[in-house]
Design a protein around this motif. Structure first.
Motif, PDB file in Angstrom:
ATOM      1  N   TRP A 134       0.826  -1.211   0.000  1.00 18.69           N
ATOM      2  CA  TRP A 134       0.000   0.000   0.000  1.00 18.69           C
ATOM      3  C   TRP A 134       0.858   1.258   0.000  1.00 18.69           C
ATOM      4  CZ3 TRP A 134      -4.202  -1.627  -1.711  1.00 18.69           C
ATOM      5  CH2 TRP A 134      -4.832  -2.770  -1.224  1.00 18.69           C
ATOM      6  N   THR A 135       2.010   1.188   0.653  1.00 16.43           N
ATOM      7  CA  THR A 135       2.920   2.332   0.643  1.00 16.43           C
ATOM      8  C   THR A 135       3.438   2.597  -0.766  1.00 16.43           C
ATOM      9  OG1 THR A 135       3.608   1.918   2.936  1.00 16.43           O
ATOM     10  CG2 THR A 135       5.065   3.275   1.574  1.00 16.43           C
ATOM     11  N   LEU A 136       3.801   1.546  -1.481  1.00 11.31           N
ATOM     12  CA  LEU A 136       4.295   1.710  -2.850  1.00 11.31           C
ATOM     13  C   LEU A 136       3.198   2.256  -3.765  1.00 11.31           C
ATOM     14  CD1 LEU A 136       6.500  -1.498  -3.334  1.00 11.31           C
ATOM     15  CD2 LEU A 136       7.257   0.874  -3.011  1.00 11.31           C
ATOM     16  N   LEU A 137       1.970   1.781  -3.577  1.00  9.14           N
ATOM     17  CA  LEU A 137       0.865   2.311  -4.377  1.00  9.14           C
ATOM     18  C   LEU A 137       0.640   3.794  -4.072  1.00  9.14           C
ATOM     19  CD1 LEU A 137      -1.951  -0.409  -4.494  1.00  9.14           C
ATOM     20  CD2 LEU A 137      -0.393   0.307  -6.302  1.00  9.14           C
ATOM     21  N   GLY A 138       0.726   4.161  -2.792  1.00 12.12           N
ATOM     22  CA  GLY A 138       0.562   5.558  -2.419  1.00 12.12           C
ATOM     23  C   GLY A 138       1.659   6.433  -3.009  1.00 12.12           C
ATOM     24  N   VAL A 139       2.889   5.940  -2.946  1.00 11.80           N
ATOM     25  CA  VAL A 139       4.012   6.684  -3.524  1.00 11.80           C
ATOM     26  C   VAL A 139       3.836   6.818  -5.036  1.00 11.80           C
ATOM     27  CG1 VAL A 139       6.494   6.616  -3.999  1.00 11.80           C
ATOM     28  CG2 VAL A 139       5.640   6.077  -1.707  1.00 11.80           C
ATOM     29  N   GLY A 140       3.364   5.752  -5.675  1.00 12.56           N
ATOM     30  CA  GLY A 140       3.134   5.799  -7.118  1.00 12.56           C
ATOM     31  C   GLY A 140       2.076   6.826  -7.495  1.00 12.56           C
ATOM     32  N   LEU A 141       0.990   6.870  -6.719  1.00  7.06           N
ATOM     33  CA  LEU A 141      -0.066   7.831  -6.993  1.00  7.06           C
ATOM     34  C   LEU A 141       0.437   9.263  -6.842  1.00  7.06           C
ATOM     35  CD1 LEU A 141      -3.023   8.677  -7.470  1.00  7.06           C
ATOM     36  CD2 LEU A 141      -3.408   8.390  -5.018  1.00  7.06           C
ATOM     37  N   ILE A 142       1.112   9.543  -5.728  1.00  6.37           N
ATOM     38  CA  ILE A 142       1.599  10.897  -5.487  1.00  6.37           C
ATOM     39  C   ILE A 142       2.658  11.287  -6.523  1.00  6.37           C
ATOM     40  CG2 ILE A 142       2.801  12.386  -3.850  1.00  6.37           C
ATOM     41  CD1 ILE A 142      -0.127  11.742  -3.167  1.00  6.37           C
ATOM     42  N   SER A 143       3.495  10.343  -6.924  1.00  2.00           N
ATOM     43  CA  SER A 143       4.503  10.630  -7.951  1.00  2.00           C
ATOM     44  C   SER A 143       3.845  11.008  -9.266  1.00  2.00           C
ATOM     45  CB  SER A 143       5.414   9.413  -8.150  1.00  2.00           C
ATOM     46  OG  SER A 143       6.120   9.101  -6.968  1.00  2.00           O
ATOM     47  N   ALA A 144       2.784  10.288  -9.631  1.00  2.00           N
ATOM     48  CA  ALA A 144       2.062  10.600 -10.871  1.00  2.00           C
ATOM     49  C   ALA A 144       1.400  11.974 -10.774  1.00  2.00           C
ATOM     50  CB  ALA A 144       1.012   9.521 -11.145  1.00  2.00           C
ATOM     51  N   VAL A 145       0.858  12.290  -9.612  1.00  3.74           N
ATOM     52  CA  VAL A 145       0.214  13.592  -9.412  1.00  3.74           C
ATOM     53  C   VAL A 145       1.237  14.726  -9.538  1.00  3.74           C
ATOM     54  CG1 VAL A 145      -0.841  15.074  -7.657  1.00  3.74           C
ATOM     55  CG2 VAL A 145      -1.710  12.766  -8.022  1.00  3.74           C
ATOM     56  N   VAL A 146       2.390  14.571  -8.879  1.00  2.89           N
ATOM     57  CA  VAL A 146       3.429  15.602  -8.947  1.00  2.89           C
ATOM     58  C   VAL A 146       3.925  15.775 -10.383  1.00  2.89           C
ATOM     59  CG1 VAL A 146       5.779  16.194  -8.220  1.00  2.89           C
ATOM     60  CG2 VAL A 146       4.142  15.289  -6.555  1.00  2.89           C
ATOM     61  N   TYR A 147       4.078  14.671 -11.103  1.00  2.00           N
ATOM     62  CA  TYR A 147       4.519  14.750 -12.500  1.00  2.00           C
ATOM     63  C   TYR A 147       3.516  15.525 -13.349  1.00  2.00           C
ATOM     64  CZ  TYR A 147       5.466  13.284 -17.282  1.00  2.00           C
ATOM     65  OH  TYR A 147       5.697  13.282 -18.636  1.00  2.00           O
ATOM     66  N   ARG A 148       2.218  15.225 -13.139  1.00  2.00           N
ATOM     67  CA  ARG A 148       1.177  15.918 -13.908  1.00  2.00           C
ATOM     68  C   ARG A 148       1.151  17.409 -13.579  1.00  2.00           C
ATOM     69  NH1 ARG A 148      -3.349  13.249 -15.670  1.00  2.00           N
ATOM     70  NH2 ARG A 148      -4.004  15.355 -16.269  1.00  2.00           N
ATOM     71  N   ILE A 149       1.354  17.755 -12.318  1.00  2.00           N
ATOM     72  CA  ILE A 149       1.353  19.162 -11.925  1.00  2.00           C
ATOM     73  C   ILE A 149       2.551  19.892 -12.516  1.00  2.00           C
ATOM     74  CG2 ILE A 149       1.614  20.733  -9.965  1.00  2.00           C
ATOM     75  CD1 ILE A 149      -0.100  18.867  -8.325  1.00  2.00           C
ATOM     76  N   ARG A 150       3.719  19.265 -12.456  1.00  2.00           N
ATOM     77  CA  ARG A 150       4.923  19.895 -13.006  1.00  2.00           C
ATOM     78  C   ARG A 150       4.821  20.050 -14.520  1.00  2.00           C
ATOM     79  NH1 ARG A 150       9.671  20.246 -10.295  1.00  2.00           N
ATOM     80  NH2 ARG A 150      10.820  19.845 -12.220  1.00  2.00           N
ATOM     81  N   LYS A 151       4.163  19.118 -15.161  1.00  2.00           N
ATOM     82  CA  LYS A 151       4.035  19.162 -16.613  1.00  2.00           C
ATOM     83  C   LYS A 151       2.983  20.178 -17.056  1.00  2.00           C
ATOM     84  CE  LYS A 151       3.252  16.214 -20.666  1.00  2.00           C
ATOM     85  NZ  LYS A 151       2.948  14.829 -21.137  1.00  2.00           N
ATOM     86  N   GLY A 152       1.866  20.208 -16.357  1.00  2.00           N
ATOM     87  CA  GLY A 152       0.762  21.079 -16.771  1.00  2.00           C
ATOM     88  C   GLY A 152       0.685  22.396 -16.046  1.00  2.00           C
ATOM     89  N   GLY A 153       1.309  22.480 -14.864  1.00  2.00           N
ATOM     90  CA  GLY A 153       1.240  23.702 -14.087  1.00  2.00           C
ATOM     91  C   GLY A 153      -0.107  23.845 -13.384  1.00  2.00           C
ATOM     92  N   ILE A 154      -0.184  24.804 -12.482  1.00  2.00           N
ATOM     93  CA  ILE A 154      -1.416  25.079 -11.753  1.00  2.00           C
ATOM     94  C   ILE A 154      -1.631  26.586 -11.719  1.00  2.00           C
ATOM     95  CG2 ILE A 154      -1.418  23.016 -10.310  1.00  2.00           C
ATOM     96  CD1 ILE A 154      -0.088  24.608  -8.130  1.00  2.00           C
ATOM     97  N   GLU A 155      -2.885  26.979 -11.580  1.00  2.00           N
ATOM     98  CA  GLU A 155      -3.212  28.395 -11.540  1.00  2.00           C
ATOM     99  C   GLU A 155      -3.083  28.927 -10.112  1.00  2.00           C
ATOM    100  OE1 GLU A 155      -7.031  28.989 -13.229  1.00  2.00           O
ATOM    101  OE2 GLU A 155      -6.576  27.924 -15.094  1.00  2.00           O
ATOM    102  N   THR A 156      -2.849  30.227 -10.020  1.00  2.00           N
ATOM    103  CA  THR A 156      -2.613  30.857  -8.721  1.00  2.00           C
ATOM    104  C   THR A 156      -3.788  30.659  -7.766  1.00  2.00           C
ATOM    105  OG1 THR A 156      -1.254  32.547  -9.790  1.00  2.00           O
ATOM    106  CG2 THR A 156      -2.040  33.014  -7.557  1.00  2.00           C
ATOM    107  N   HIS A 157      -5.007  30.811  -8.280  1.00  2.00           N
ATOM    108  CA  HIS A 157      -6.160  30.687  -7.389  1.00  2.00           C
ATOM    109  C   HIS A 157      -6.307  29.265  -6.870  1.00  2.00           C
ATOM    110  CE1 HIS A 157      -8.236  29.028 -10.952  1.00  2.00           C
ATOM    111  NE2 HIS A 157      -9.085  28.506 -10.094  1.00  2.00           N
ATOM    112  N   GLN A 158      -5.804  28.268  -7.620  1.00  2.00           N
ATOM    113  CA  GLN A 158      -5.866  26.889  -7.141  1.00  2.00           C
ATOM    114  C   GLN A 158      -4.946  26.685  -5.943  1.00  2.00           C
ATOM    115  OE1 GLN A 158      -5.082  24.933 -11.054  1.00  2.00           O
ATOM    116  NE2 GLN A 158      -6.918  23.758 -10.597  1.00  2.00           N
ATOM    117  N   ILE A 159      -3.797  27.372  -5.957  1.00  2.00           N
ATOM    118  CA  ILE A 159      -2.877  27.259  -4.823  1.00  2.00           C
ATOM    119  C   ILE A 159      -3.524  27.813  -3.557  1.00  2.00           C
ATOM    120  CG2 ILE A 159      -0.636  27.971  -3.919  1.00  2.00           C
ATOM    121  CD1 ILE A 159       0.368  28.130  -6.779  1.00  2.00           C
ATOM    122  N   ALA A 160      -4.191  28.963  -3.695  1.00  2.00           N
ATOM    123  CA  ALA A 160      -4.881  29.550  -2.540  1.00  2.00           C
ATOM    124  C   ALA A 160      -5.983  28.627  -2.042  1.00  2.00           C
ATOM    125  CB  ALA A 160      -5.457  30.911  -2.925  1.00  2.00           C
ATOM    126  N   LEU A 161      -6.750  28.058  -2.970  1.00  2.00           N
ATOM    127  CA  LEU A 161      -7.819  27.134  -2.587  1.00  2.00           C
ATOM    128  C   LEU A 161      -7.248  25.892  -1.905  1.00  2.00           C
ATOM    129  CD1 LEU A 161     -10.245  27.242  -5.655  1.00  2.00           C
ATOM    130  CD2 LEU A 161     -10.733  27.992  -3.326  1.00  2.00           C
TER     131      LEU A 161
END
Length: 226
Positions: A19-46
């Motif tokens: 379960w730890t490896l699955l969790g790490v895999g999920l978060i790694s995929a999320v971070v990759y998607r964020i770094r690739k696509g970026g996020i808007e300023t208002h999303q950071i505040a939210l």
């Protein structure tokens, strides 16, 4: 809403690593998607506001059948999006474990549970809005679906993993966990209704935060005036 309230060493080592490896895999995929696509300023505040609110209400534990509570992950997922929603679930679980609310070893499993709530709620909300549902039923229904998904995943993780030191056969364990899941489903309905009221209010004052600005524009008058 759903959370595995077991102490350190409750899961067999193999299950804990899995379960730890699955969790790490999920978060790694999320971070990759964020770094690739970026996020808007208002999303950071939210995301910051959502993390603070989720963490605060998460600490209000009702000592029934191992502990139940709300954590607003459905609301967070709808407002911040599925990617930031998953990161918020990780952050809330880390700070909660640091305060003794949940085992550190179960961070991977609990992050999977709570991230699934945010992700399912977000996509369910967008789908229901696309079907021309009003904000209240769409958000209440989406949050309830997301939280229900988390409750079932929580139960599945416990039953599949087994609990060290438990004298219950796997079948009896499944029945006991099924009761816990059922209790969490009831709480999911309550939290879903609360989410509906919050989103309905936000839609009336800041429809852009709920993703309604574009729909309002499309639904505006398009006829030609004399």
């Amino acid at each position: 809403m759903a959370h595995i309230h077991l102490g350190e060493g409750s899961f067999p080592l193999v299950a804990l690593v899995f379960w730890t490896l699955l969790g790490v895999g999920l978060i790694s995929a999320v971070v990759y998607r964020i770094r690739k696509g970026g996020i808007e300023t208002h999303q950071i505040a939210l995301a910051g506001i959502g993390a603070a609110a989720s963490f605060a209400i998460f600490q209000l534990n009702i000592p029934v059948w191992g502990g139940i509570h709300m954590n607003l992950t459905g609301l967070v997922g709808i407002l911040a999006g599925p990617l930031l929603g998953a990161l918020i679930a990780l952050v809330v679980n880390i700070f909660s474990a640091a305060l003794g609310h949940g085992a550190v070893g179960l961070l991977g499993a609990n992050t999977l549970v709570n991230a699934s709530e945010a992700i399912v709620a977000y996509y369910a909300f967008k789908t229901l809005l696309g079907m021309d549902w009003d904000v209240f039923p769409a958000s209440a229904g989406a949050a309830t679906l997301g939280l229900s998904a988390g409750a079932f995943l929580m139960g599945a993780i416990i039953v599949v993993s087994g609990v060290n030191g438990s004298a219950l056969p796997r079948g009896d364990l499944a029945i006991a966990v099924g009761g816990l899941v059922g209790l969490n489903l009831g709480v999911a309905v309550v939290e879903g209704i609360l989410t509906g009221f919050v989103l309905q209010f936000l839609a009336s004052v800041r429809p852009d935060l709920v993703g309604l600005a574009d729909r309002d524009t499309r639904e505006g008058p398009t006829g030609v005036t004399a």
